[in-house]
Design an enzyme around this catalytic site. Structure first.
Site, PDB file in Angstrom:
ATOM      1  N   GLY A   1    -109.414  17.814  -5.687  1.00 55.79           N
ATOM      2  CA  GLY A   1    -108.264  18.644  -5.940  1.00 55.79           C
ATOM      3  C   GLY A   1    -106.969  17.789  -5.359  1.00 55.79           C
ATOM      4  O   GLY A   1    -107.052  16.984  -4.535  1.00 55.79           O
ATOM      5  N   CYS A   2    -105.732  18.393  -5.693  1.00 57.27           N
ATOM      6  CA  CYS A   2    -104.652  17.693  -5.401  1.00 57.27           C
ATOM      7  C   CYS A   2    -104.281  17.766  -3.745  1.00 57.27           C
ATOM      8  O   CYS A   2    -104.053  16.776  -3.088  1.00 57.27           O
ATOM      9  CB  CYS A   2    -103.462  18.336  -6.110  1.00 57.27           C
TER      10      CYS A   2
END
Lengths: 343, 343, 343, 343
Positions: free
Chosen positions: A150-151
């Protein structure tokens, strides 16, 4: 029409921000022929009609079907990829998933955070966590399935891992992070409506955000070791793109800030996208790029590590391309030298 | 619980931006008791749960029913008010409509711009156009139905009418206007999604926007006179609130810019909310207020008139309160002295 | 170290936004070796210390001296370039001036708008107006001195010239344009302070902006013909980059909107950076690029032409590189395929 | 012309953002006559010429001289107030200082953080720390000199003190805070230039910000007790106004989150401006107001307390007015009911 040493690729879910960024990057990639794009909501249209600057005659297919593509980049909501990936793997394709379905090794963790049993738990062990700077890069070379982090996880893990692995930090971390609004995707919501999001700054998911599980998994020091305590609070910033993670921890007894800085420099010595910088980085300095800028400092005796990335590039599509480059033995920066556009 | 000389009011459609601004203004109004708020989408909730800073125990009703209120402020999509207003008038209420249903006198114009026959054409003649600075204020005193003009129309008409009525302008106007994103309301749309609207500036409805009909109607010099030619192009600005109208026209033969400036000063001499200012106004200087700042100047021999308003206050709810103040003989600025909040 | 068929270049005034954009573009240009950068205010520093993402070992020189460079890109305040350029030309260099000093052919016009006599009027005739899409491209091939137009001028001229030259428009134009704040440069000013510029939209230079002279010059139909009347009002938009020009005019008697659209399509048929588009363009769709998107339409019988550019690329540095490409016989898009970064 | 029970006031340094906010609030205050405003940089002008919406005939004096005013609100850079305040006190005036000069009790701390000896150390003991919700309000009633806390300090202290004083927290706090750009004042700087600040989010003063000293002082549990460890990192958000403090700490052994929430509710029970809210607050919900919204929650076993304020109102001028209201026995909310304007 693929380059001799190149490959063909499809992007499944091509009209969300992460998917469209993948399309941009693959279209300019010297070794890749993008042969298929899909989008349920924009089927029948051309990418360029939806995203300015994407020059391609490819028409969006309604079905999440990669056609003849050897490589499948998946940008779908969680839960959907997990049911499609097994078939693609059986067909001999390489899959890079930008979504959450294959990031967590423990199906119980998946069930806890995503509220459903994992559809394909047998693949979790095999999936390679696609954060090249912190994994065994050899694993990428033979990987059939890459689970891109994920970011927020990307920023936090890059900010913490050298300290964790060097045994330099007490296993108790605060990760206070902030993201531009594109991190919420292209789907509409009142919180992301311009008139509501502008001139506002707020925390969300304070009791626990799904990316916390990825960070915790990546910050275990060894297979049998206890998980560290990580507290992670994300915030929404009135800007389009970028993530800054501000991380707080204490040095393990006896270690010094100089040792810590050395650990970061040496951990990232061969990494073309990571810069250990001498001043607090702003998100703007990495906007549109696959870079991560990390600053290691101290306030009194507490360590503060800052990491800035572009959430859609290093935090999503750029990282997938980087992983693909490594997997195929291409230059790690291929297709990633220049910034992306939109949003 | 109404003040002796005061009244009770309802806001129908209270959770859109215009409706919520009306609620804010009426709650602080010394002569008004707000007794009813309605919203189909947020029925059962309290206003303060939806809009920070609105302190009221009133619960939102699902049905567009004003209860016992003497005054009804309507903030509904066009077409809906027209079917409800006749009943409210029969019940003896005063109606202030923030929407478009009763602005145009000619039912054919309504049909042309709104794509349907007008549900209550018999009321069009009676409806008073609620832009106090340019109408016969006496008409407001006996009005049962006030049709508040659109936000762009308010800025453009205030910028043009003194020139029109003074016979000082050739009847050919370009109105280039720009609005903050709250002008599009609280309903979601991709164009108003933060990541799309930020760092963007674009024109829309270039072939013709509905507010053009209101401007044209208000800029006829007399009942039988030819309509002027107005070209109106609206733009979307990455900011929350405010409208600037930049208006271009030529002086009628023989008249001078000094005469024109005098005409504006004298037309707005008794108007507490209009300021004829000496420099180009920015929208920020009227944000949150019921003011309109107008600057009259010339580039070469072409006149340029600039008018700045807050689209939700002078362009919507504030103007309705101002009209109500005049209708009831209260001070024109009652309840309108201090700025509003949100979005 | 120059490519066989390539050249060496210097950027004088390299740390303003236009100069830094030129640096970015020249560093990635396949035919150009950037050999010198200068900046009085940041002398001694490296570009990358001032602009993230500019990877170069070049150190900024204090003096505006191009060293050995064959090509000089000048990004200096007006008045300064005019005194330096004659020397560079005598030394046999090619000069591309991003500033205003050589744009106007008539020294009286220069004196009128810039408040001083022109330091080198003898060069005005020779200077080639660097807007490749509207000039005789052959003139660029032999040019020693290219005067790149202003950012607003670029948008307006591209929006008007096909109509002007086709004899399709009455010679009376309103150009209402709006720019992001980077158009004001990197120099500080209260109007460009974040807390003042955010949530604000205003017109400026309403009585006359210097770019008007360039537009008027470019929109004469022939050497002896009367100048058209152009009214140009610029606005400041709370965004970083981009210009939209909204242009209003009437068709010349007998001509039609279809003829007009054909004129634009054929005028720009061979132009890789101009797109005549079917919908009103937003500035965001050209951000970071050298493109200009033009939309030609009508409201009633008045024509509206919209043109969107990036003020720092097509409106400044990108246009200079494009002119250089043409002058040297390189592909017109060389170095201009992918977006720039910062601000 | 002062109200019978009212007073006269001067604002020294009236054209910075904090000073101008004080002017706005005092002009609408029912018990205060604003009789003097000063500004070295804008001397001779009227406030309304500099700040839209400030309606006053008062002309700005060059000298920092309060004239006949009984109350002096000071908004000057640190170091300057300290040399002027002793004189004003000798003249019998009440001084409310928005600056940093009298906040720290220990002159050594002042010297450490501000790099100079304190000019009037004899006043430090007497100065009352002007954060009404956490001090003995009786002290305000007899105060001659009120030292209003910094903007970040206000948010952080309100977020921490109930936990500290209840003995419910381990004395080790992380305060991660973010502010809109108006927090940096009206003075120009490249970091606050629109084109640089927009689309950017960054930390600053990571090694130690001056407000840390105020927080630490306010979070001692008793005169002789050890100072807690506080780590405070501020961030700059691309928005005009607002501060959010996200605070992390552990519960002291045995205490529970329910006890903690009770402690906050009871600490702030009688406080009209503090709301203990059930969801994570955004800065927008307090913009323009004197409110502080606090949310107390937990992620795993770590406590997270969020506090949102407007940096110019509760974080500066509003708080001073609130302190004055208490000092004079007026209603605590007098003059503070409705939002302020600009920037």
């Amino acid at each position: 029409m693929t380059n001799a040493s190149g490959t063909s690729a499809a992007v499944i879910g091509a009209t969300g921000y992460a998917g469209a960024t993948a399309v941009q990057l693959l279209l300019r990639h010297p070794q890749v022929a993008l042969t298929r794009v899909t989008s349920r909501s924009n089927a029948g249209q051309k990418m360029g009609a939806i995203y300015p600057g994407i020059e391609s005659d490819l028409e969006l297919h309604a079905e999440p079907d990669p056609g003849d593509a050897e490589v499948v980049v998946v940008a779908l909501p969680h839960g959907i990829a997990a049911s499609l990936v097994p078939g693609w793997l059986r067909e001999g394709r390489t899959v890079l998933d930008l979504g959450a379905d294959f990031r967590l090794k423990d199906p119980a963790e998946y069930a806890r955070w995503y509220g459903a049993d994992h559809p394909s738990p047998e693949l979790l062990e095999e999936a390679v966590f696609g954060l090249p700077e912190v994994i065994d890069r050899g694993a990428l070379e033979s990987a059939r399935l890459v689970a891109c982090p994920g970011c927020y996880s990307t920023a936090a893990i890059l900010a913490l891992v050298p300290a964790v692995r060097g045994g330099l930090a007490k296993p108790d971390y605060v990760v206070d992070a902030a993201s531009g609004v594109s991190g919420a995707g292209r789907s509409l919501g009142l919180h992301f409506h311009y008139a509501e999001a502008a001139e506002n700054f707020n925390a969300y998911s304070v009791e626990g955000h799904r990316h916390l599980a990825e960070m915790t998994q990546a910050c275990r020091t060894g297979p049998g070791d206890a998980a560290p305590r990580i507290t992670f609070v994300p915030h929404l910033v009135p800007m389009v793109r970028g993530i800054l993670a501000t991380c707080y921890f204490d040095l393990e007894g006896g270690s010094t800030i100089e040792q810590l800085r050395d650990a970061y420099r040496s951990a990232y010595a061969g990494c073309p996208f990571i810069k250990v910088v001498d001043a607090a980085p702003g998100t703007k300095q990495v906007a549109g790029t696959n870079e991560c800028h990390i600053h290691v400092t101290q306030q009194g005796d507490r360590v503060v590590v800052l990491a800035a990335i572009d959430n859609l590039v290093k935090g999503a599509a750029g990282q997938a391309v980087q992983a693909l480059n490594i997997a195929r033995g291409w230059p790690e920066t291929a297709g990633l030298e220049l910034p992306v556009r939109w949003p």
